[in-house]
Design an enzyme around this catalytic site. Structure first.
Site, PDB file in Angstrom:
ATOM      1  N   VAL A 227       0.870  -1.184   0.000  1.00 43.99           N
ATOM      2  CA  VAL A 227       0.000   0.000   0.000  1.00 43.99           C
ATOM      3  C   VAL A 227       0.903   1.229   0.000  1.00 43.99           C
ATOM      4  O   VAL A 227       1.921   1.263   0.696  1.00 43.99           O
ATOM      5  CB  VAL A 227      -0.911   0.020   1.242  1.00 43.99           C
ATOM      6  CG1 VAL A 227      -1.751   1.290   1.283  1.00 43.99           C
ATOM      7  CG2 VAL A 227      -1.811  -1.209   1.271  1.00 43.99           C
ATOM      8  N   GLY A 237      -5.261  -2.228   2.501  1.00 41.23           N
ATOM      9  CA  GLY A 237      -4.726  -3.582   2.434  1.00 41.23           C
ATOM     10  C   GLY A 237      -5.787  -4.619   2.736  1.00 41.23           C
ATOM     11  O   GLY A 237      -5.901  -5.647   2.046  1.00 41.23           O
ATOM     12  N   TYR A 238      -6.590  -4.370   3.748  1.00 43.18           N
ATOM     13  CA  TYR A 238      -7.661  -5.295   4.133  1.00 43.18           C
ATOM     14  C   TYR A 238      -8.679  -5.450   3.002  1.00 43.18           C
ATOM     15  O   TYR A 238      -9.081  -6.572   2.649  1.00 43.18           O
ATOM     16  CB  TYR A 238      -8.342  -4.772   5.393  1.00 43.18           C
ATOM     17  CG  TYR A 238      -9.480  -5.627   5.892  1.00 43.18           C
ATOM     18  CD1 TYR A 238      -9.244  -6.773   6.648  1.00 43.18           C
ATOM     19  CD2 TYR A 238     -10.799  -5.288   5.600  1.00 43.18           C
ATOM     20  CE1 TYR A 238     -10.291  -7.558   7.103  1.00 43.18           C
ATOM     21  CE2 TYR A 238     -11.847  -6.073   6.045  1.00 43.18           C
ATOM     22  CZ  TYR A 238     -11.592  -7.194   6.807  1.00 43.18           C
ATOM     23  OH  TYR A 238     -12.630  -7.978   7.248  1.00 43.18           O
ATOM     24  N   ASN A 264       7.826  -9.063  10.659  1.00 40.19           N
ATOM     25  CA  ASN A 264       6.955  -8.042  10.054  1.00 40.19           C
ATOM     26  C   ASN A 264       5.611  -8.043  10.787  1.00 40.19           C
ATOM     27  O   ASN A 264       4.625  -8.628  10.334  1.00 40.19           O
ATOM     28  CB  ASN A 264       6.755  -8.328   8.564  1.00 40.19           C
ATOM     29  CG  ASN A 264       6.131  -7.154   7.829  1.00 40.19           C
ATOM     30  OD1 ASN A 264       5.481  -6.298   8.440  1.00 40.19           O
ATOM     31  ND2 ASN A 264       6.302  -7.114   6.523  1.00 40.19           N
ATOM     32  N   TYR A 271      -2.849  -9.637   7.934  1.00 43.05           N
ATOM     33  CA  TYR A 271      -3.311 -10.929   7.426  1.00 43.05           C
ATOM     34  C   TYR A 271      -4.196 -11.649   8.440  1.00 43.05           C
ATOM     35  O   TYR A 271      -5.200 -12.272   8.063  1.00 43.05           O
ATOM     36  CB  TYR A 271      -2.110 -11.802   7.056  1.00 43.05           C
ATOM     37  CG  TYR A 271      -1.284 -11.221   5.930  1.00 43.05           C
ATOM     38  CD1 TYR A 271      -1.893 -10.729   4.777  1.00 43.05           C
ATOM     39  CD2 TYR A 271       0.103 -11.144   6.019  1.00 43.05           C
ATOM     40  CE1 TYR A 271      -1.150 -10.178   3.752  1.00 43.05           C
ATOM     41  CE2 TYR A 271       0.859 -10.603   4.995  1.00 43.05           C
ATOM     42  CZ  TYR A 271       0.235 -10.120   3.867  1.00 43.05           C
ATOM     43  OH  TYR A 271       0.967  -9.582   2.854  1.00 43.05           O
TER      44      TYR A 271
END
Length: 308
Positions: A227, A237-238, A264, A271
């Protein structure tokens, strides 16, 4: 920007020495009272804490506000105050689509280069280096989408895009670098990922689900998820991952995977919020051999409905 002022009724008589002295002192500090705090670079005086109470840091950005006072005759850009957590993206103008043109593929490739690499301004011929990296990613992406890469059965580049007019002033690099045209209108790729239906991804561990005959073609992997830095923390992102699940369902995919570095934390949080759970991790020797942080493999089922 107009400065809000507050009128007060001074009812004390001028023959009161105490009030007269105080009023004269306040009048002598007109430069303080007329300067907007967020435009002043000087710190508040420690001797007069009552005049400048502690305030939270402000972040001034240009955002679009067509309904600003003045109507259509005014510029649609109005300086507004926001904190980092405030959203600046009009989600109704976002489009989440599979890439359909070389121009959009190029814009997505440029976004990946500026997101996944750090360039020092002093680097020799830095712009040439950026372009070279973008060209390499562009050609590789075209080959994967065209089915010319071994083990890749089907690949789609999925992007989130915004109209050029919605990009903040001050984000000129994003606007110029990641721009493409669609139906005669300029748009900017602000988030991107690849959905890969394949036997494996190079240098990555393989998912274990589903099992049985033809299982290799019922799983897919996400890669190159990024992003634009200027628009992070807006849920892009989601939403992009949600779109990838919809596309995966259309392909007949039942199990979706993504590899992420163990350190990360931001990516793992994204995620897991999107429904992924831990499945396995690569051996330490493999990470050392490839000279990178160790990866973990996250899994989610795409059998359920997915909403953007």
């Amino acid at each position: 920007m107009p400065l809000d002022t507050e009128s007060k009724d001074r009812s004390a008589s001028s023959d009161s020495p105490t009030m007269a002295t105080a009023y004269a002192a306040l009048s002598s500090m007109s430069t303080l009272s007329l300067s907007p705090p967020f435009l002043s670079s000087a710190p508040a005086s420690a001797s007069c804490p009552c005049l400048h109470p502690a305030r939270a840091p402000r972040n001034l950005v240009w955002v679009l506000n067509p309904g600003a006072p003045g109507g259509p005759a005014c510029s649609p850009q109005v300086l507004k105050e926001r904190t980092r957590d405030d959203g600046v993206v009009d989600r109704s103008l976002l489009e989440f689509e599979e890439t359909s043109s070389d121009g959009e593929l190029w814009a997505a490739s440029c976004l990946r280069v500026r997101t996944f690499n750090q360039f020092k301004p002093s680097t020799f011929a830095v712009e040439d280096l950026k372009r070279s990296l973008a060209e390499r990613e562009f050609e590789a992406l075209k080959e994967r989408i065209a089915g010319k890469r071994e083990s890749f059965r089907r690949v789609s580049c999925i992007n989130a895009t915004l109209p050029m007019s919605q990009i903040m002033t001050g984000s000129n690099d994003l606007s110029s670098t990641c721009k493409f045209s669609r139906s005669g209108k300029d748009r900017v790729v602000v988030a991107t990922l690849d959905l890969n239906q394949c036997l494996w991804l190079p240098d990555e561990i393989v998912g274990a689900r589903p099992q049985g005959t033809g299982a290799d073609f019922a799983r897919a992997y996400l890669s190159n998820v990024c992003v634009a830095e200027e628009l992070q923390r807006n849920g892009l992102g989601y939403a992009l991952i949600a779109k990838s699940k919809i596309v995966a369902q259309e392909w007949g995919i039942t199990d979706l995977y993504v590899h992420v570095a163990v350190d990360n934390e931001a990516a793992k949080k994204l995620y897991m919020k999107s429904g992924f759970v831990y499945e396995s991790e690569e051996p330490a020797w493999q990470a050392r051999f490839l000279d990178r942080p160790r990866r973990i493999l996250l899994w989610t089922s795409v059998g359920a409905s997915c909403d953007l």
